[in-house]
Design an enzyme around this catalytic site. Sequence first.
Site, PDB file in Angstrom:
ATOM      1  N   TYR A 185       2.930   5.225  11.106  1.00  0.00           N
ATOM      2  CA  TYR A 185       3.386   3.563  11.281  1.00  0.00           C
ATOM      3  C   TYR A 185       4.125   2.979   9.963  1.00  0.00           C
ATOM      4  O   TYR A 185       4.611   1.780  10.169  1.00  0.00           O
ATOM      5  CB  TYR A 185       1.929   2.793  11.340  1.00  0.00           C
ATOM      6  CG  TYR A 185       0.811   3.262  10.450  1.00  0.00           C
ATOM      7  CD1 TYR A 185       0.951   2.445   9.265  1.00  0.00           C
ATOM      8  CD2 TYR A 185      -0.161   4.001  10.753  1.00  0.00           C
ATOM      9  CE1 TYR A 185      -0.160   2.624   8.348  1.00  0.00           C
ATOM     10  CE2 TYR A 185      -1.080   4.304   9.636  1.00  0.00           C
ATOM     11  CZ  TYR A 185      -1.150   3.436   8.504  1.00  0.00           C
ATOM     12  OH  TYR A 185      -1.930   3.840   7.592  1.00  0.00           O
ATOM     13  N   ARG A 202       0.986  -1.301  -0.050  1.00  0.00           N
ATOM     14  CA  ARG A 202       0.145   0.058   0.118  1.00  0.00           C
ATOM     15  C   ARG A 202       0.951   1.070   0.088  1.00  0.00           C
ATOM     16  O   ARG A 202       1.559   1.772   1.067  1.00  0.00           O
ATOM     17  CB  ARG A 202      -1.019  -0.186   1.371  1.00  0.00           C
ATOM     18  CG  ARG A 202      -2.187   0.850   0.932  1.00  0.00           C
ATOM     19  CD  ARG A 202      -3.009   0.937   2.418  1.00  0.00           C
ATOM     20  NE  ARG A 202      -2.677   1.824   3.020  1.00  0.00           N
ATOM     21  CZ  ARG A 202      -2.633   1.955   4.424  1.00  0.00           C
ATOM     22  NH1 ARG A 202      -3.231   0.847   5.014  1.00  0.00           N
ATOM     23  NH2 ARG A 202      -1.877   2.881   5.031  1.00  0.00           N
ATOM     24  N   HIS A 259      -4.336   4.675   3.907  1.00  0.00           N
ATOM     25  CA  HIS A 259      -5.786   3.833   3.731  1.00  0.00           C
ATOM     26  C   HIS A 259      -6.794   4.352   3.311  1.00  0.00           C
ATOM     27  O   HIS A 259      -7.400   4.070   2.471  1.00  0.00           O
ATOM     28  CB  HIS A 259      -5.872   3.424   5.083  1.00  0.00           C
ATOM     29  CG  HIS A 259      -7.402   3.064   5.453  1.00  0.00           C
ATOM     30  ND1 HIS A 259      -7.907   1.853   4.887  1.00  0.00           N
ATOM     31  CD2 HIS A 259      -8.420   3.247   6.094  1.00  0.00           C
ATOM     32  CE1 HIS A 259      -9.306   1.854   5.295  1.00  0.00           C
ATOM     33  NE2 HIS A 259      -9.525   2.872   5.921  1.00  0.00           N
TER      34      HIS A 259
END
Lengths: 324, 343
Positions: free
Chosen positions: B263, B250, B254
Amino acid sequence: MAEKFLVEAVNDALHVELARDETLMVMGEDVGRAGGVFRATAGLRERFGENRCVDTPLAEAGILGSAIGLCMAGWRPVCEMQYDAFSYPCLDQLITHVGRYRWRTGGKMEFPLVVRMPYGGGVRAPELHDDSPEAYYVHTPGVKVAIPSTPADAKGLLAAAIRDPDPVVVLEPKLIYRGEKQEVPEGEHVVPLGQARLAREGTDVTLVAYGAMVRVCERAADELEGAASVEVLDLRSLRPLDEDALLASAAKTGRVVVVQEAPRTAGFGAEIAAILAEKAILDLHGPVLRVTGFDVPYPYWKIEDRYMPSVERVVGAARKLLEF
Amino acid sequence: MARVASEEHELRRVIDEDREVDGLGADDLLAIYRSLILLRTYDERSVVYHRQGRIGTYAIFWNHEAMQAGSVHALADEDWIFPSYRESAIGLLRGIPASTVLHWWRGHPAGWWNPAEHRVASICVPIGTHVPHAAGLAWGEKLKGSSAVAIAYFGDGATSEGAFHEGANFAAVMQAPLILFCNNNQWAISTPLEAQTRAEALSDKAVGYGMPGVRVDGGDVLAVYEATREAVERGRAGGGPTFIEAVSYRAAPHATADDPRVYIDLDRVEEEKRNECVGRYEAYLRRLGVLDDATAEEIKNDALETMRRGIAAAEAEPEPDPELVFDNAYVLPPPGLREGWDG
């Protein structure tokens, strides 16, 4: 008309409706080879084949989730949940999808599925075979809920649920699955959703109930004979609710006791009490009283009779109201 | 019964091996490119529209386009698509107007569509709960004797969900023609794959269900196409479901409401961006001599025009009638639904 037990009437309805509609299929755990743990689906697999009476894996969310996909493919699935409390895994699908999917398509797709299950206590069963989960279902938008109390209604309400274009949950009171044989109409028999049944007419106090509690209320009415004229209103379906019948009875007697097996807090009895408070306050001679289970896990069966609403508790509530 | 040998964890690739896929001509290759560009443009414009306040929170799918375009090109029109929110615009490849999907992200009821019209189910927001729907659909089509298959898209996080398990198992038991398409981008918001599973590869899960599991490079649109085409053929031939694990990374947040800098491994993100799926395919087509500058420009302009028209149409739509609150939940609404409504 033949006399049948309630569970036999369920079986009769499934035979009649499967023969009537080729897109109908029954699915669930042990419904095929065994004919259901209560034999509600007995004979269907032999008569209609293994593709229309399907033994599924033990997966309640999978059963209801795949039923949604079956609807999209043009089928009308009737899903059996083996027991009331075993249905909880399917609540995920029910809440997140069953009640919402038609809305999500702008009303362009229908999900005419049925979930039926035995429910309720008093049968000396192990834990989690005794729950009354109607409040979870009726609290879910997009879903209708029916609960029969007689063999004829078990057949007619299930047929109505099957023919209804919306998802319907039918809760069958297992305590009276084989309680008393009663006459059940042969062939097609439909009892429309949303029409309550006056199980007994009276003028002094109304006992409102559904499922196995209707019989308890009728016995309470017998107990009170001579002391009071008791009306017993069998709701038959919680959504749609026959509010007119409820309000008419409240206007007639002025006293209402609601009886449910389910735990007390936020149970369907509270909804009945709220409706009466909103719409019948001037008709009432006293508070709406509730006779219910308790806000505890359903107890071990050695002591379950003290949990279940009894004739004595219902009579006690009625007397209290009559003396209010 | 499927077995997993360690070498099967190798990712299937086409582009990096400079292979060609049997049966794909220049027109097919360009059609796939057109789909990739449409999805890329949709995604990039949507992030801009969100920043401009023209759509609400938006789940970004940048660098996921190869998984979506490659798999959809392996389907026939009769086949059903069950998207998650990560595939919100996949219906564009089936003819759903961009404005419809933009409406969905604008919270406007005009974002509702009829799944039967394009055989694209509603966008599934909860994780993995649509996998049983796709299993049921595929099973139901099979029961009718139709040749349609279904594909369900979900992420790596969904493989931890009970609904994924029940749907996969149902599909296998019923031998339903379902493709379980796992977009393994290695992150579920901030939860990395190693916190999601101890499985060496997600495709290994297929073994337990008794279905084939394959792994492909999720950034390689042709590898995705080829693997999906095989799964479709298997399903149509009565061979039941297939699990495809498409491995990617990714490279975007998100969603527009997420800040992955707290993170994620930013170096890894940069590496992925340099190797992103649209650029890889474009370079491949140019090596083959299938794509030239003029064609690429025309395709990109078409996609931009689609989005310009889409957002214009979405913004031109009148505000929804509040009465729609009560519409569509029931075919036969119970009385009392409007109790307390002051409209």
